[in-house]
Design a protein around this motif. Structure first.
Motif, PDB file in Angstrom:
ATOM      1  N   THR A   1      -9.722   3.308   0.465  1.00 60.36           N
ATOM      2  CA  THR A   1     -10.639   2.168   0.443  1.00 60.36           C
ATOM      3  C   THR A   1     -12.060   2.532   0.829  1.00 60.36           C
ATOM      4  OG1 THR A   1     -10.039   1.617   2.723  1.00 60.36           O
ATOM      5  CG2 THR A   1      -8.746   0.582   0.960  1.00 60.36           C
TER       6      THR A   1
ATOM      7  N   SER B   1       0.833  -1.203   0.000  1.00 63.12           N
ATOM      8  CA  SER B   1       0.000   0.000   0.000  1.00 63.12           C
ATOM      9  C   SER B   1       0.861   1.244   0.000  1.00 63.12           C
ATOM     10  CB  SER B   1      -0.924   0.007   1.231  1.00 63.12           C
ATOM     11  OG  SER B   1      -0.159  -0.008   2.414  1.00 63.12           O
TER      12      SER B   1
ATOM     13  N   ASP C   1      -5.619   1.294   6.940  1.00 58.50           N
ATOM     14  CA  ASP C   1      -6.254   0.447   5.918  1.00 58.50           C
ATOM     15  C   ASP C   1      -6.779   1.253   4.726  1.00 58.50           C
ATOM     16  OD1 ASP C   1      -8.353   1.749   7.076  1.00 58.50           O
ATOM     17  OD2 ASP C   1      -9.537  -0.041   7.544  1.00 58.50           O
ATOM     18  N   GLY C   2      -6.523   2.583   4.710  1.00 57.08           N
ATOM     19  CA  GLY C   2      -6.920   3.411   3.577  1.00 57.08           C
ATOM     20  C   GLY C   2      -8.279   4.054   3.708  1.00 57.08           C
ATOM     21  N   ARG C   3      -8.915   3.888   4.864  1.00 55.08           N
ATOM     22  CA  ARG C   3     -10.224   4.514   5.063  1.00 55.08           C
ATOM     23  C   ARG C   3     -10.040   5.966   5.482  1.00 55.08           C
ATOM     24  NH1 ARG C   3     -14.852   2.582   4.424  1.00 55.08           N
ATOM     25  NH2 ARG C   3     -16.725   3.497   5.316  1.00 55.08           N
TER      26      ARG C   3
ATOM     27  N   THR D   1     -12.625   9.228  -3.154  1.00 59.32           N
ATOM     28  CA  THR D   1     -12.589   7.829  -3.585  1.00 59.32           C
ATOM     29  C   THR D   1     -11.666   7.629  -4.781  1.00 59.32           C
ATOM     30  OG1 THR D   1     -14.859   7.525  -2.791  1.00 59.32           O
ATOM     31  CG2 THR D   1     -14.024   5.881  -4.311  1.00 59.32           C
TER      32      THR D   1
END
Length: 382
Positions: A77, A2, A42-44, A71
Motif C-alpha cells: 500500500t 489481504s 497494513d501493507g506499508r 509498489t
C-alpha cells in the motif's frame, strides 16, 4: 482478504533484487545495500538502504527505482525508504566483492588479462582538429545503442573534451580505493576533467600521464564491458607509448581527413603499431565532403586521404588495414557534440550519423582474437 505478510515480504525481497545500483549496475541486494525490508500488517513497506557514500549523487534515482519496483507488488500500500551510509568495513567488503575477493590485492587492469573478452579500441590521429573525439563519442553511443556494454577513457589528458560531448557533468564516486565512473547514454566515462577544478589546465610530464592512464584502467570499476574506447591525444607521444605497455592487446583506429597533410601525419600515428606490435583495426576518414542543398558534394579538404592512409599502412604493416568509413562534414556533428547529445542519437537519419553507425557495426561484429585464450586442445596419445 489481504495476502499473508510472509508472502508479501518474499515478493518485496524479489522486487528489490530487480533494482540495480545505477553506478555498479548490479542488484542492490547482491551488493549488501539493503539493510532491512519490513512489511507492516497494513501493507506499508519500510526499506533501509545503505548508500556507498554519503551524498550519493544517484540517491533520487535509487528512491524512484525502489519505489516503482516495490509498489508493483500485490498487497503493498505504500513505500518508505530510509537512507543510511555503509561503514568503512562494509565498503571494504564491497570493494573485495567487486574485485573478486582480493581485498588487499594490487589493482590489476582487467582488459590486459588473457581471458578478457573486452574489445579495446584506441582512437588515434596524427594531428589535432580532425574530429577524433567526435568520432570516439559517436562510436561509443552507437555501440551502446546496439545493446553493448561500452566504456570510454578520455586519454587526451591535455585536451580532454569527451565529458562535454557525451553530456556528462557528474563526478566519479569513490568507494574505498575504487572509482565508479559516471554514465551517459549507456556509456561509462572517465576523464581527467572530472578531477580538476573548473577548466584548469593539466601540466604533467610523462610519468604522471602514465600513472593517470594506469589508474583509469585499474582503479575504475568498469564492470563487464563489451567495448572500451580510448580517445588518445594527437601524435605518438607518452600516452600512446604507455597504452602499448599497459594494453598490448589494444587495437588502433586511425582518424584522418582527406587532406594530404593530415593524411601524412596520420600515417605516422598508425605506423607506431609496427613498433608496439598492436593491431590496426582500420582508418576512418572524417569531414570527407560537404553535401550541398543541390545534392552536390563539396570536397572542402580534398579527396582520398583516408584511402591513402589505409593503403600506406597496409604496405607498412604487411596486413590489410581497411578504410572503415567516410564521414561527411555536417554542422550538426558539432552542434550535438556541444550539447552533449551525439548525432547518432540526436539525428540518426543524418548522413554523418548513418556513416558513423556503419563504422560502429563493423567494430561490433569483429571476430574475437584467440590470443591468450585456452582452446581446450589436448595432445593426441601415441
Amino acid at each position: 482478504m489481504s495476502a499473508p505478510t510472509s508472502t508479501v515480504s518474499e515478493a518485496v525481497t524479489a522486487a528489490l533484487a530487480t533494482v540495480d545500483d545505477p553506478e555498479i549496475r548490479r542488484p542492490i541486494t547482491e551488493l549488501g545495500m539493503v539493510r532491512a525490508a519490513t512489511v507492516d500488517p497494513d501493507g506499508r513497506v519500510r526499506v533501509e538502504l545503505l548508500l556507498t557514500v554519503a551524498g550519493c549523487p544517484l540517491k533520487d534515482k535509487l528512491r524512484t527505482d525502489i519505489t516503482a519496483a516495490v509498489t508493483a507488488v500485490a498487497g503493498v500500500t505504500g513505500v518508505e525508504i530510509e537512507f543510511g551510509v555503509m561503514s568503512q568495513q562494509q565498503r571494504q567488503s564491497l570493494q573485495s566483492q567487486l574485485r573478486g575477493g582480493n581485498a588487499g590485492a594490487e589493482p590489476v587492469i582487467p582488459f590486459a588479462q588473457p581471458g578478457s573478452r573486452t574489445r579495446v579500441y584506441a582512437v588515434a590521429s596524427g594531428k589535432g582538429g580532425v574530429g577524433k573525439s567526435s568520432v570516439t563519442v559517436n562510436l561509443a553511443a552507437a555501440l551502446a545503442a546496439r545493446g553493448l556494454a561500452v566504456g570510454v577513457i578520455d586519454a587526451d589528458i591535455y585536451g580532454h573534451s569527451v565529458p562535454r560531448m557525451l553530456g556528462v557533468d557528474a563526478r566519479p564516486t569513490r568507494v574505498e580505493e575504487m572509482i565508479m565512473p559516471p554514465q551517459a547514454h549507456g556509456v561509462k566515462v572517465i576523464s581527467i576533467g572530472m578531477f580538476t577544478a573548473g577548466n584548469a589546465a593539466v601540466v604533467w610530464r610523462g610519468p604522471m600521464l602514465h600513472r593517470a592512464l594506469q589508474q583509469f584502467l585499474a582503479d575504475v570499476y568498469w564492470g563487464d564491458l563489451d567495448v572500451l574506447l580510448l580517445d588518445l591525444p594527437p601524435g605518438t607521444g607518452d600516452v600512446a607509448i604507455s597504452l602499448a605497455q599497459l594494453l598490448p592487446n589494444a587495437e588502433i583506429l586511425v582518424v584522418t581527413t582527406p587532406q594530404a597533410a593530415a593524411a601524412e601525419v596520420a600515417e605516422r600515428a598508425g605506423a607506431i603499431a609496427l613498433q608496439t606490435h598492436q593491431r590496426l583495426v582500420g582508418v576512418v576518414e572524417n569531414m570527407s565532403w560537404l553535401e550541398l542543398p543541390t545534392g552536390e558534394r563539396m570536397e572542402i579538404f580534398g579527396t582520398g586521404g583516408g584511402a591513402t592512409v589505409a593503403e600506406s599502412l597496409t604496405r607498412t604493416i604487411g596486413a590489410q588495414v581497411p578504410l572503415l568509413g567516410q564521414i561527411p562534414l555536417d554542422t550538426r556533428v558539432r552542434e550535438t557534440g556541444d550539447s552533449g547529445q551525439p548525432i547518432v542519437l540526436a539525428e540518426p537519419a543524418a548522413p554523418a550519423a548513418k556513416a558513423l553507425g556503419a563504422v560502429a557495426d563493423r567494430l561490433a561484429v569483429r571476430r574475437e582474437s584467440l590470443l591468450g585464450k585456452p582452446l581446450g586442445l589436448r595432445p593426441a596419445g601415441r
